[in-house]
Write a protein that holds these residues in place. Structure first.
Motif, PDB file in Angstrom:
ATOM      1  N   GLU A   1     -14.403 173.386 167.774  1.00 32.86           N
ATOM      2  CA  GLU A   1     -13.113 173.203 167.112  1.00 32.86           C
ATOM      3  C   GLU A   1     -11.976 173.438 168.097  1.00 32.86           C
ATOM      4  O   GLU A   1     -10.947 172.761 168.043  1.00 32.86           O
ATOM      5  CB  GLU A   1     -13.009 174.169 165.931  1.00 32.86           C
TER       6      GLU A   1
ATOM      7  N   ASP B   1     -17.065 167.001 160.255  1.00 35.71           N
ATOM      8  CA  ASP B   1     -15.713 166.431 160.273  1.00 35.71           C
ATOM      9  C   ASP B   1     -14.857 166.886 159.092  1.00 35.71           C
ATOM     10  O   ASP B   1     -13.912 166.202 158.697  1.00 35.71           O
ATOM     11  CB  ASP B   1     -15.757 164.896 160.319  1.00 35.71           C
ATOM     12  N   LYS B   2     -15.209 168.047 158.517  1.00 39.21           N
ATOM     13  CA  LYS B   2     -14.410 168.591 157.422  1.00 39.21           C
ATOM     14  C   LYS B   2     -13.175 169.295 157.996  1.00 39.21           C
ATOM     15  O   LYS B   2     -13.285 170.062 158.937  1.00 39.21           O
ATOM     16  CB  LYS B   2     -15.227 169.576 156.581  1.00 39.21           C
ATOM     17  N   GLN B   3     -12.024 169.006 157.410  1.00 38.89           N
ATOM     18  CA  GLN B   3     -10.777 169.591 157.906  1.00 38.89           C
ATOM     19  C   GLN B   3     -10.326 170.757 157.035  1.00 38.89           C
ATOM     20  O   GLN B   3     -10.553 170.768 155.818  1.00 38.89           O
ATOM     21  CB  GLN B   3      -9.682 168.524 157.954  1.00 38.89           C
ATOM     22  N   ARG B   4      -9.733 171.742 157.685  1.00 39.00           N
ATOM     23  CA  ARG B   4      -9.164 172.877 156.961  1.00 39.00           C
ATOM     24  C   ARG B   4      -7.901 173.327 157.688  1.00 39.00           C
ATOM     25  O   ARG B   4      -7.724 173.017 158.870  1.00 39.00           O
ATOM     26  CB  ARG B   4     -10.165 174.038 156.882  1.00 39.00           C
TER      27      ARG B   4
ATOM     28  N   SER C   1     -22.327 167.338 161.861  1.00 37.57           N
ATOM     29  CA  SER C   1     -21.562 167.275 163.105  1.00 37.57           C
ATOM     30  C   SER C   1     -22.422 166.728 164.241  1.00 37.57           C
ATOM     31  O   SER C   1     -23.660 166.741 164.173  1.00 37.57           O
ATOM     32  CB  SER C   1     -21.058 168.670 163.489  1.00 37.57           C
TER      33      SER C   1
ATOM     34  N   ARG D   1      -4.352 172.634 161.945  1.00 32.07           N
ATOM     35  CA  ARG D   1      -5.372 171.839 161.256  1.00 32.07           C
ATOM     36  C   ARG D   1      -6.621 171.820 162.131  1.00 32.07           C
ATOM     37  O   ARG D   1      -6.572 171.450 163.302  1.00 32.07           O
ATOM     38  CB  ARG D   1      -4.865 170.422 161.010  1.00 32.07           C
ATOM     39  N   VAL D   2      -7.745 172.214 161.560  1.00 28.91           N
ATOM     40  CA  VAL D   2      -8.988 172.344 162.318  1.00 28.91           C
ATOM     41  C   VAL D   2     -10.030 171.387 161.747  1.00 28.91           C
ATOM     42  O   VAL D   2     -10.211 171.308 160.531  1.00 28.91           O
ATOM     43  CB  VAL D   2      -9.526 173.794 162.242  1.00 28.91           C
ATOM     44  N   THR D   3     -10.701 170.653 162.633  1.00 26.93           N
ATOM     45  CA  THR D   3     -11.790 169.770 162.217  1.00 26.93           C
ATOM     46  C   THR D   3     -13.102 170.468 162.520  1.00 26.93           C
ATOM     47  O   THR D   3     -13.464 170.673 163.674  1.00 26.93           O
ATOM     48  CB  THR D   3     -11.717 168.419 162.958  1.00 26.93           C
TER      49      THR D   3
ATOM     50  N   ASP E   1      -2.251 168.617 165.586  1.00 25.35           N
ATOM     51  CA  ASP E   1      -2.832 169.550 164.608  1.00 25.35           C
ATOM     52  C   ASP E   1      -2.034 170.847 164.506  1.00 25.35           C
ATOM     53  O   ASP E   1      -2.372 171.722 163.698  1.00 25.35           O
ATOM     54  CB  ASP E   1      -4.273 169.911 164.999  1.00 25.35           C
TER      55      ASP E   1
END
Length: 298
Positions: free
Chosen positions: A151, A174-177, A21, A168-170, A159
């Motif tokens: 975030e 930059d991994k999204q969950r 990040s 949707r959270v980055t 999102d």
């Protein structure tokens, strides 16, 4: 090979190759810049390729005079990554950090707030202003979804999937969950979006950003810290709290109420379950009660 050029290449490597990040890259850069300033202040001609173990050891000895063990460990970790990168790219044959060990530090347990304290902080928000409705939505989101401050400030309107009950959270790298969002948190975000946000001056660049300042721009991390600090002062809360305190409280309260550790890991976006396991140490009394209630031999 100059320090500035090498540092620029290293930052590019961290972003592209390792997918770290922006905040992590900034922290690594600051650690290396401290070493660069030390070299310059001591009139040394060392370059990234020529600096030796003795010089690095002297630098660490100097920072140890003013920094605690945890800060020293972070800087040493950053320097190790930097010189490992130089060896990996065949710029150097040796690693001056190879024999240098970080100081031993204990595992720091996260600070948490009781539900009553969180409710007191929320109740202290002045709802007579547009900022008040925004701040209430911010606190509800930090605690209701367990977000990191980065975030939160980067959360987009696109999102929000309220019909499905998720956002949707980055996260880091930059991994999204997708994180579940409760009805109460949804309620206050919706109130802010419909009743307060429309009165903020529209800035096209941030039209999709959820939380905006008075000028219609994305809030900074510092501003979130300031909002929380002022609320703590207003309620007379003696604890030193930050946005991360709400994240820790989110995880701890879920665990206390019987949530599965793996589920908490996914919601927090932890790469490793080991990181999430720190919450197992927060409330030993609760774990003892779980043992008494569920183990067949008790």
């Amino acid at each position: 090979m100059k320090w500035t050029h090498t540092l620029k290449d290293f930052k590019h490597f961290l972003k592209i190759e390792r997918g770290l990040s922006e905040n992590t890259i900034v922290n690594y850069s600051h650690d290396i810049e401290k070493l660069i300033r030390f070299v310059e202040e001591n009139n040394s001609n060392h370059t990234p390729l020529s600096i030796d173990e003795a010089t690095v050891q002297q630098f660490i000895y100097e920072i140890a005079k003013v920094l605690n063990a945890r800060s020293q460990t972070r800087i040493i970790s950053g320097l190790k990554s930097f010189f490992t990168y130089l060896v990996f790219e065949d710029y150097r044959k040796d690693n001056p950090m190879e024999m240098i060990e970080a100081p031993k530090i204990g595992r720091k347990l996260p600070d948490t707030l009781a539900l009553q304290d969180i409710e007191k902080l929320i109740a202290a928000i002045d709802l007579s202003t547009a900022e008040g409705h925004r701040n209430k939505a911010i606190i509800e989101t930090l605690y209701g979804c367990g977000l990191r401050v980065s975030e939160l400030v980067n959360l987009k309107l696109s999102d929000l999937f309220f019909d499905e009950g998720f956002i949707r959270v980055t996260g880091k790298g930059d991994k999204q969950r997708f994180v579940p969002i409760g009805s109460i948190t949804q309620k206050y975000i919706n109130m802010y979006i419909k009743e307060s946000r429309p009165f903020v001056k529209e800035v096209p660049e941030f039209s999709d950003t959820v939380f905006l300042n008075r000028r219609g721009k994305q809030l900074t991390r510092v501003m979130i810290f300031t909002i929380i600090k002022r609320l703590a002062e207003k309620t007379g809360l003696k604890k030193k709290i930050s946005p991360h305190t709400f994240r820790h409280s989110f995880a701890t309260h879920l665990l206390e109420n019987g949530a599965d550790l793996r589920a908490i890991q996914l919601m927090l976006g932890h790469e490793s379950i080991t990181t999430t396991e720190i919450y197992m140490h927060v409330d030993r009394k609760h774990l003892a009660e779980i043992m008494q209630r569920y183990h067949p031999r008790t």
